[in-house]
Structures are given as C-alpha cells and as structure tokens.
Design a protein around this motif. Structure first.
Motif, PDB file in Angstrom:
ATOM      1  N   GLU A  11       4.277   6.662  -0.017  1.00  0.00           N
ATOM      2  CA  GLU A  11       3.383   5.695   0.613  1.00  0.00           C
ATOM      3  C   GLU A  11       2.060   5.676  -0.137  1.00  0.00           C
ATOM      4  O   GLU A  11       1.405   6.708  -0.291  1.00  0.00           O
ATOM      5  CB  GLU A  11       3.154   6.045   2.083  1.00  0.00           C
ATOM      6  CG  GLU A  11       4.400   5.910   2.950  1.00  0.00           C
ATOM      7  CD  GLU A  11       4.093   6.080   4.425  1.00  0.00           C
ATOM      8  OE1 GLU A  11       2.891   6.161   4.759  1.00  0.00           O
ATOM      9  OE2 GLU A  11       5.041   6.143   5.224  1.00  0.00           O
ATOM     10  N   HIS A  12       1.700   4.492  -0.626  1.00  0.00           N
ATOM     11  CA  HIS A  12       0.475   4.338  -1.403  1.00  0.00           C
ATOM     12  C   HIS A  12       0.128   2.856  -1.414  1.00  0.00           C
ATOM     13  O   HIS A  12       1.024   2.003  -1.394  1.00  0.00           O
ATOM     14  CB  HIS A  12       0.687   4.849  -2.837  1.00  0.00           C
ATOM     15  CG  HIS A  12      -0.574   4.898  -3.655  1.00  0.00           C
ATOM     16  ND1 HIS A  12      -1.030   3.815  -4.379  1.00  0.00           N
ATOM     17  CD2 HIS A  12      -1.471   5.904  -3.857  1.00  0.00           C
ATOM     18  CE1 HIS A  12      -2.150   4.150  -5.005  1.00  0.00           C
ATOM     19  NE2 HIS A  12      -2.437   5.415  -4.700  1.00  0.00           N
ATOM     20  N   PRO A  13      -1.156   2.505  -1.440  1.00  0.00           N
ATOM     21  CA  PRO A  13      -1.537   1.080  -1.438  1.00  0.00           C
ATOM     22  C   PRO A  13      -0.962   0.276  -2.583  1.00  0.00           C
ATOM     23  O   PRO A  13      -0.829  -0.946  -2.468  1.00  0.00           O
ATOM     24  CB  PRO A  13      -3.072   1.135  -1.511  1.00  0.00           C
ATOM     25  CG  PRO A  13      -3.440   2.468  -0.961  1.00  0.00           C
ATOM     26  CD  PRO A  13      -2.331   3.394  -1.354  1.00  0.00           C
ATOM     27  N   HIS A  14      -0.605   0.947  -3.684  1.00  0.00           N
ATOM     28  CA  HIS A  14      -0.077   0.220  -4.839  1.00  0.00           C
ATOM     29  C   HIS A  14       1.414   0.486  -5.075  1.00  0.00           C
ATOM     30  O   HIS A  14       1.917   0.277  -6.183  1.00  0.00           O
ATOM     31  CB  HIS A  14      -0.892   0.559  -6.085  1.00  0.00           C
ATOM     32  CG  HIS A  14      -2.311   0.085  -6.002  1.00  0.00           C
ATOM     33  ND1 HIS A  14      -2.647  -1.251  -5.949  1.00  0.00           N
ATOM     34  CD2 HIS A  14      -3.477   0.774  -5.920  1.00  0.00           C
ATOM     35  CE1 HIS A  14      -3.966  -1.374  -5.866  1.00  0.00           C
ATOM     36  NE2 HIS A  14      -4.495  -0.161  -5.847  1.00  0.00           N
ATOM     37  N   THR A  60       6.382  -0.052  -0.287  1.00  0.00           N
ATOM     38  CA  THR A  60       6.960   1.002   0.538  1.00  0.00           C
ATOM     39  C   THR A  60       8.422   0.732   0.867  1.00  0.00           C
ATOM     40  O   THR A  60       8.791  -0.391   1.229  1.00  0.00           O
ATOM     41  CB  THR A  60       6.172   1.144   1.847  1.00  0.00           C
ATOM     42  OG1 THR A  60       4.799   1.402   1.525  1.00  0.00           O
ATOM     43  CG2 THR A  60       6.722   2.270   2.706  1.00  0.00           C
ATOM     44  N   ASP A  91       8.885  -3.201   2.156  1.00  0.00           N
ATOM     45  CA  ASP A  91       7.830  -4.109   2.589  1.00  0.00           C
ATOM     46  C   ASP A  91       7.964  -5.429   1.835  1.00  0.00           C
ATOM     47  O   ASP A  91       8.330  -5.454   0.646  1.00  0.00           O
ATOM     48  CB  ASP A  91       6.451  -3.514   2.305  1.00  0.00           C
ATOM     49  CG  ASP A  91       6.052  -2.467   3.329  1.00  0.00           C
ATOM     50  OD1 ASP A  91       6.708  -2.388   4.386  1.00  0.00           O
ATOM     51  OD2 ASP A  91       5.083  -1.724   3.065  1.00  0.00           O
ATOM     52  N   ASP A 108      -4.067  -0.169 -11.437  1.00  0.00           N
ATOM     53  CA  ASP A 108      -3.417  -0.100 -10.121  1.00  0.00           C
ATOM     54  C   ASP A 108      -2.049   0.576 -10.226  1.00  0.00           C
ATOM     55  O   ASP A 108      -1.689   1.427  -9.404  1.00  0.00           O
ATOM     56  CB  ASP A 108      -3.240  -1.509  -9.538  1.00  0.00           C
ATOM     57  CG  ASP A 108      -4.528  -2.082  -8.977  1.00  0.00           C
ATOM     58  OD1 ASP A 108      -5.520  -1.345  -8.872  1.00  0.00           O
ATOM     59  OD2 ASP A 108      -4.537  -3.290  -8.644  1.00  0.00           O
ATOM     60  N   ASP A 154       0.061  -9.050  -5.193  1.00  0.00           N
ATOM     61  CA  ASP A 154      -0.136  -9.457  -3.804  1.00  0.00           C
ATOM     62  C   ASP A 154      -1.181 -10.576  -3.747  1.00  0.00           C
ATOM     63  O   ASP A 154      -2.384 -10.322  -3.814  1.00  0.00           O
ATOM     64  CB  ASP A 154      -0.595  -8.248  -2.976  1.00  0.00           C
ATOM     65  CG  ASP A 154      -0.751  -8.581  -1.496  1.00  0.00           C
ATOM     66  OD1 ASP A 154      -0.453  -9.731  -1.109  1.00  0.00           O
ATOM     67  OD2 ASP A 154      -1.164  -7.691  -0.738  1.00  0.00           O
ATOM     68  N   GLY A 202      -3.952 -10.332  -1.189  1.00  0.00           N
ATOM     69  CA  GLY A 202      -4.905  -9.233  -1.269  1.00  0.00           C
ATOM     70  C   GLY A 202      -6.223  -9.676  -1.854  1.00  0.00           C
ATOM     71  O   GLY A 202      -6.379 -10.811  -2.343  1.00  0.00           O
ATOM     72  N   PRO A 205      -4.229  -7.460  -6.334  1.00  0.00           N
ATOM     73  CA  PRO A 205      -3.708  -6.091  -6.279  1.00  0.00           C
ATOM     74  C   PRO A 205      -2.273  -6.022  -6.802  1.00  0.00           C
ATOM     75  O   PRO A 205      -1.445  -6.872  -6.485  1.00  0.00           O
ATOM     76  CB  PRO A 205      -3.770  -5.751  -4.780  1.00  0.00           C
ATOM     77  CG  PRO A 205      -4.822  -6.648  -4.235  1.00  0.00           C
ATOM     78  CD  PRO A 205      -4.730  -7.919  -5.025  1.00  0.00           C
ATOM     79  N   LEU A 210       1.328  -3.953  -7.157  1.00  0.00           N
ATOM     80  CA  LEU A 210       2.150  -2.950  -6.475  1.00  0.00           C
ATOM     81  C   LEU A 210       3.409  -2.704  -7.292  1.00  0.00           C
ATOM     82  O   LEU A 210       4.054  -3.652  -7.764  1.00  0.00           O
ATOM     83  CB  LEU A 210       2.540  -3.412  -5.069  1.00  0.00           C
ATOM     84  CG  LEU A 210       1.436  -3.486  -4.009  1.00  0.00           C
ATOM     85  CD1 LEU A 210       0.672  -4.797  -4.106  1.00  0.00           C
ATOM     86  CD2 LEU A 210       2.032  -3.349  -2.614  1.00  0.00           C
TER      87      LEU A 210
END
Length: 408
Positions: free
Chosen positions: A63-66, A69, A85, A113, A139, A142, A151, A153
């Motif tokens: 689990e990480h913002p970039h 998930t 996600d 990122d 994203d 974002g 952003p 990911l």
C-alpha cells in the motif's frame, strides 16, 4: 456481458486485453474496481495457482500512494484474478505516443513517483520485474505536479513473478519486455531490486529522448546491446541528471542507486528543470542495422526508427492494455559476443559498415581475398627474381636443372 468473479465481484466491461489476460471494469462491495482476469491456461496450472496463493500476503500488503493497490486475489474454478483499485486516467505509454517525448521536468517528476513506489515495494521484499511505460498509470483526477504532470502509479506488481514459474522458464527463459531488461537478467541471473532501477532509468531515458537506449531491431540484438553497449549521451540535459541516468543504467547491479536514493536525487533536480522544453534529439536511424539483423526495414527512403518496446512477433498488433509480459530464450555466449564490449558503438564514416555486421564481415573477407592474391603475386615476383639471380643474367646459359631450347 457481465460475469461474476468469485462471490464478491462482478466484471461489467472489458477495458483491455493483454498477453497475460483481460482487464475488466468491475464492481465490488466498496464500489468500482479494476479486475485483471488471467488467461484460462494460467488458471488451469496448479503450480501457478499455488504460487498465486503464496503471493497473496505480499501483494495485498503493498500500500502506497504511488502503487495501484491490489485489493483481492480470487481463485474460483477457472477464474484467477487480481482485483485492483480503479485509476481514472491513462497509462504513460499512451501519453508518450501522443507527445513523442516529455519536457524534462514532467519526465523527472513522473519517474520520481515511480521510484517512490519501488522503494516501498523493495522494502517489503517485492521486486516488480517489469517496469515500463505500459505499467505506469497517470491519475488524471489527482493534483497537478511539476511540469504539469499528474500523479504516477505503478501497477501489475507480482504478475511477472506469478507467470514466471520454474516449469515455464527453467534455465533458458526470461520474463520481461526486451527494451527494459537489465543485463543480469539477460545473462540468466536471478532478478533483484536493481533490475527495477535499470528498467526505470530506461523509462526516464525514453521519456526524454522518445526512444529507449538499447531498443530497435530484432529482440536478440536488443538483449545483446543491454550486455555489451554503453548508453549513448543525450545532448541538452544537465550534467548531474545525465550522470544520474548513467549510474542507474550501469551494467553492474551494485553500481546502481537504490530506489529511495533515486527518488530523492530526482526531486533535487526539479528546480533546475523548470520551464525547460522537450529535448530536440534525433532518433537513431536503424535502416542498416535492421537489414543486417534480418528485420524487415521501412519503405525505401524511410528510416527505421526506435519507438518503444519491440514486438516479439512480426506483424503483431500491440495489446490494447499493453500488458506485454513475454517469455524469451536467453541468448548464448556467441550471440552476446557481437558488438563493442562495454562501449558505445564506435563512430564510423557515413556509409561505412558497422563493426561486426554482415557488411563489415563481407568487407573483411574481400580484403582477405585481395591480400591473398597480392601475396601470390609477390611470391611469383620473388621466384622470378631468384631465377634471374641464379642464371647470372646470361640468356645463353640454362639455369641448373633446366633444358635449353635455344638454337646452337
């Protein structure tokens, strides 16, 4: 047509197809999700299903913002699926194809990122193994970052490892996409965290230049270049950023930065890159190399260009979701011996053949034949001189061991 995935999810609409499976827009207990449904032949492989279950904890724990998930892993009959996600946006390959190359500030911000994502994964003991623009999602909902970037990911963690079972690969196969494979993978060594750094540096080079540093032509030639050739410099970028790229593209894994170090160093570069336009870089003309490597070249007068990853199957169309995990034979030592070992391609005059190429070898053979003929001529001349020396220059006296045919 909607279909149930396990007991909790419904796949409603296909978003794209890839070599590993199909990506669906789905619905789960907590709302919209993306569902990667792996191919049926993979689902019927009991060994792979076992690996799939074993990786469950590691993948669900990322689990990480970039990082996109992974919410769930579903094993249900013939269904083998990753529930992830849903990212509202596009992938980096789509943007690169649209813009050809990115401004350095945006490119560095996106790669930073992804480096953050890799740092989190590596800390958890997970190696991605297939970092490439197709697996980086932007994203669009974002916040706007440096250079107008969205952003980034990283997605598809674990897919390459899941598919890369010992029975499939043994010692002669490798998993990945040719343009982004680290030299140690080509040489058959096990993938460590450093392979992700190499691949990410390749992505950064591609974002800046519009082409990958070692891509173009036959896949075997691409793999050979990773092992034997040095990266060609990019004019117009700050020296510190270039040295950062070179370090992360080092042949020796130990020479590369760690992901956290790379992310920090890239962000330090951002202020110096503000407002800098995309680089004006000429793409390599590979017409000669394509012909030498038995790869169909472009129509007459049109150069062969490097553009992203090469297709492993001639004439194959790219996957709509660009999930291009592939299994390839590791080239033997003789195949890897071609080219300049550890150096960039040697400069040569226009029209001159590349050292080691078919044209170069043909030229060498012609020179050898010419030298051979010259040697025969020289030997004949020496023999004639010796004859005159032994005869003393007297035409009336036959040389020893010969019979005179002159009149008495």
């Amino acid at each position: 047509m909607a279909r149930k995935i396990g007991s909790r999810y419904t796949a409603n609409q296909i978003l794209g197809r890839g070599s590993a499976g199909t990506v669906w827009l789905g619905e789960g207990p907590d709302g919209p999700v993306a569902i990667k449904l792996l191919r049926e032949d993979l689902a019927s492989d009991q060994e792979l299903v076992g690996r799939f279950v074993q990786e469950r904890t590691a993948l669900l724990g990322l689990e990480h913002p970039h990082i996109v998930t992974v919410r769930d892993l579903v094993v249900d009959g013939n269904d083998l699926a990753l529930v992830m996600d849903l990212v509202r946006g596009t992938d980096l390959r789509t943007r690169l194809e649209r813009e050809r190359r990115l401004a350095p500030e945006a490119a560095v911000a996106i790669v930073a990122d992804v480096a953050d994502a890799l740092a989190a994964a590596h800390a958890a003991g997970v190696v991605h193994r297939d970092v490439k623009p197709e697996n980086v999602l932007l994203d669009m909902r974002g916040p706007i970052g440096p250079g107008g970037s969205h952003p980034a990911l990283l997605t598809d963690f674990g897919v390459a490892k899941l598919i890369d079972s010992p029975r499939r690969t043994r010692a002669t196969k490798i998993i990945g996409t040719p343009d982004y494979l680290a030299p140690e993978i080509v040489e058959g060594l096990p993938p460590r965290a450093a392979v992700d750094i190499y691949a990410l540096a390749t992505v950064l080079y591609e974002l800046l230049a519009g082409f990958t540093p070692f891509g173009g032509g036959h896949p075997g030639a691409v793999l050979r270049r990773h092992v034997t050739e040095a990266v060609v410099p990019l004019p117009g970028i700050p020296e510190e950023l270039w040295q950062l790229l070179v370090q992360c593209l080092a042949k020796a894994p130990a020479s590369r930065l760690r992901a956290s170090e790379l992310a920090a160093r890239l962000r330090e570069q951002l202020p110096t890159l503000a407002g800098m336009p995309p680089l004006d870089v000429d793409e390599p003309d590979l017409s000669e190399e394509a012909a030498e490597e038995s790869v169909p070249s472009a129509p007459q007068g049109e150069p062969v260009r490097r553009r992203g990853a090469v297709s492993l199957v001639p004439g194959a169309k790219p996957d709509s979701n660009r999930d291009t995990h592939t299994s390839m034979r590791v080239p033997g030592p003789d195949e890897l011996a071609g080219g300049a070992h550890g150096t960039a391609r040697a400069p040569r005059a226009t029209g001159a053949p590349r050292p080691g190429s078919a044209r170069h070898k043909a030229a060498v053979r012609r020179r050898r034949v010419t030298l051979g003929v010259a040697g025969v001529v020289v030997a004949a001349a020496v023999a004639v001189g010796a004859w005159f020396a032994s005869s003393g220059g007297d035409d009336d006296q036959p040389a020893p061991g010969t019979h005179s045919t002159s009149a008495p």
